[in-house]
Scaffold this motif. Structure first.
Motif, mmCIF file in Angstrom:
data_model
loop_
_atom_site.group_PDB
_atom_site.id
_atom_site.type_symbol
_atom_site.label_atom_id
_atom_site.label_comp_id
_atom_site.label_asym_id
_atom_site.label_seq_id
_atom_site.Cartn_x
_atom_site.Cartn_y
_atom_site.Cartn_z
ATOM 1 N N ILE A 165 -3.366 7.379 2.345
ATOM 2 C CA ILE A 165 -2.404 6.937 1.334
ATOM 3 C C ILE A 165 -1.594 5.741 1.833
ATOM 4 N N SER A 166 -1.194 5.752 3.083
ATOM 5 C CA SER A 166 -0.330 4.676 3.593
ATOM 6 C C SER A 166 -1.096 3.411 3.948
ATOM 7 N N GLU A 167 -2.365 3.541 4.330
ATOM 8 C CA GLU A 167 -3.132 2.383 4.789
ATOM 9 C C GLU A 167 -4.012 1.757 3.705
ATOM 10 N N SER A 168 -4.141 2.406 2.577
ATOM 11 C CA SER A 168 -4.980 1.882 1.503
ATOM 12 C C SER A 168 -4.314 0.704 0.802
ATOM 13 N N TYR A 214 5.465 3.885 -4.045
ATOM 14 C CA TYR A 214 5.998 3.790 -2.690
ATOM 15 C C TYR A 214 6.529 5.153 -2.237
ATOM 16 N N GLY A 215 7.224 5.831 -3.126
ATOM 17 C CA GLY A 215 7.774 7.141 -2.801
ATOM 18 C C GLY A 215 6.714 8.177 -2.500
ATOM 19 N N LEU A 216 5.503 7.966 -3.009
ATOM 20 C CA LEU A 216 4.386 8.883 -2.747
ATOM 21 C C LEU A 216 3.591 8.478 -1.503
ATOM 22 N N GLY A 217 4.020 7.406 -0.837
ATOM 23 C CA GLY A 217 3.387 7.017 0.419
ATOM 24 C C GLY A 217 2.651 5.697 0.410
ATOM 25 N N ALA A 218 2.477 5.088 -0.757
ATOM 26 C CA ALA A 218 1.774 3.802 -0.828
ATOM 27 C C ALA A 218 2.632 2.704 -0.207
ATOM 28 N N GLN A 274 8.753 -1.293 5.509
ATOM 29 C CA GLN A 274 7.293 -1.300 5.661
ATOM 30 C C GLN A 274 6.544 -1.561 4.348
ATOM 31 N N SER A 275 7.251 -2.034 3.338
ATOM 32 C CA SER A 275 6.588 -2.286 2.057
ATOM 33 C C SER A 275 5.850 -3.613 2.076
#
Length: 361
Positions: A165-168, A214-218, A274-275
């Motif tokens: 989720i974070s790296e996609s 973003y709140g969900l990890g993106a 980190q956005s």
């Protein structure tokens, strides 16, 4: 005339800047294959690979001649003669060749792990846009994304899911339906808002959506600009006068929205740790193709290949239409009266990524 000339000069200068950027960015390196685990998509018909096939709406593209240039000549539900932007994005990022619809009941875990599209044709940032055609709102798409995360956790565990989720890379593509089908087609919308107020509402909706992602990890989220809506064949026909010129008011709405969207994404990058919110300009590359079609090998820029080419989308662009479709879609910028051809999409996506891919990493 003075105002119109200023707009034309502005467009020319931005297009010139775009070409300078493209020329000097040819050396940009794309991420290594495997560095981006998945490509995940939200939005409207530009990036809907067939989710509307599985919901009760007339807004479908799961019949010929749609898909006639897709591998196997299959009408998948993509609103084009072949591939759509999400496919080209995923391919250029080295992830996979096609991004499937999340609602396809036959999806396997490998497809889920490398990314899906939640997009729904006729959706928009404005919830009313989706409700007009009974399709998935962006809120609906976000709910499905939450279900997607649960499926990943069940399949590969919490830690790997968090990494995926974070790296996609994420793509959000909406706005054109809000401008064309909601604001400029419905009198009550124009009574409620003027153009500056409505475009500000669009940006507020889009900002809320990407912050929820973003709140969900993106973290790596590309947001596509509005196209030159007034130059779509449908809008030329409806609002372009006897000559079917580009409808200036709709193009101005797109320009106004795009400027506000770009500023908002920059502000979010400063605000959220980190956005990587990346503004993806398609307005100018598409406008350049329309204004200079022969430079890229196109012959027809003011109407679509399918049906009448002027007002033909979804069921109006079908094998039942006695006018059928043109013989060679690669000569046309537009496939139907609203959606570009595979050939146009390929050029636009390549230009966009050459300008913007480094901003994701």
């Amino acid at each position: 005339m003075k105002y119109f000339s200023g707009i034309m000069l502005y467009n020319y200068m931005v297009i010139l800047a775009t070409f300078i950027q493209i020329y000097y960015c040819e050396g940009i390196e794309f991420p290594e294959k495997g560095k981006v685990p998945a490509f995940i998509v939200f939005g409207d018909s530009i990036v809907d690979p067939g989710n509307n096939n599985y919901i009760a709406t007339v807004g479908k593209a799961d019949f010929p001649p749609y898909g006639r240039d897709f591998p196997g000549r299959v009408p998948t539900g993509r609103y084009s003669n072949g591939k759509i932007p999400s496919d080209f994005f995923a391919e250029e990022l080295g992830i996979k060749e096609f991004v499937p619809p999340y609602l396809d009941p036959k999806l396997n875990i490998n497809e889920l792990l490398t990314g899906v599209s939640f997009a729904s044709g006729a959706a928009g940032y404005d919830p009313d846009s989706a409700k007009l055609a009974n399709v998935l709102t962006l809120e609906d798409q976000l709910k499905y994304f939450k279900g997607y995360i649960k499926k990943l956790k069940a399949a590969v565990g919490e830690n790997r899911t968090s990494a995926i989720i974070s790296e996609s890379v994420y793509l959000v593509c909406a706005g054109s339906n809000d401008i064309t089908n909601t604001y400029f087609s419905l009198p009550f919308a124009r009574l409620k808002y003027n153009v500056p107020a409505y475009t500000s509402k669009m940006v507020n909706w889009s900002s809320t959506f990407v912050q929820e992602l973003y709140g969900l990890g993106a973290r790596r989220i590309g947001v596509v600009s509005a196209p030159p809506c007034g130059c779509l064949p449908s809008q030329r026909t409806l609002h372009g006068g006897l000559r079917k010129s580009c409808a200036d008011k709709e193009n101005q709405a797109s320009i106004l929205f795009n400027g506000k969207l770009s500023t908002e994404l920059s502000n979010l990058n400063q605000k959220l740790p980190q956005s990587r919110f990346v503004y993806l300009d398609i307005y100018n590359p598409l406008l350049n193709l329309i204004n200079n079609p022969s430079q890229s090998g196109f012959e027809v820029a003011n109407k679509g290949c399918c049906g009448t080419g002027n007002l033909a989308v979804s069921f109006l662009c079908s094998k039942l239409n006695p006018l059928g479709a043109c013989k060679d879609a690669s000569k046309y910028i537009f496939w139907d009266s609203f959606h570009p051809t595979e050939a146009a999409y390929k050029i636009i996506v390549h230009h966009v990524l050459q300008q913007s891919v480094a901003n994701f990493f």
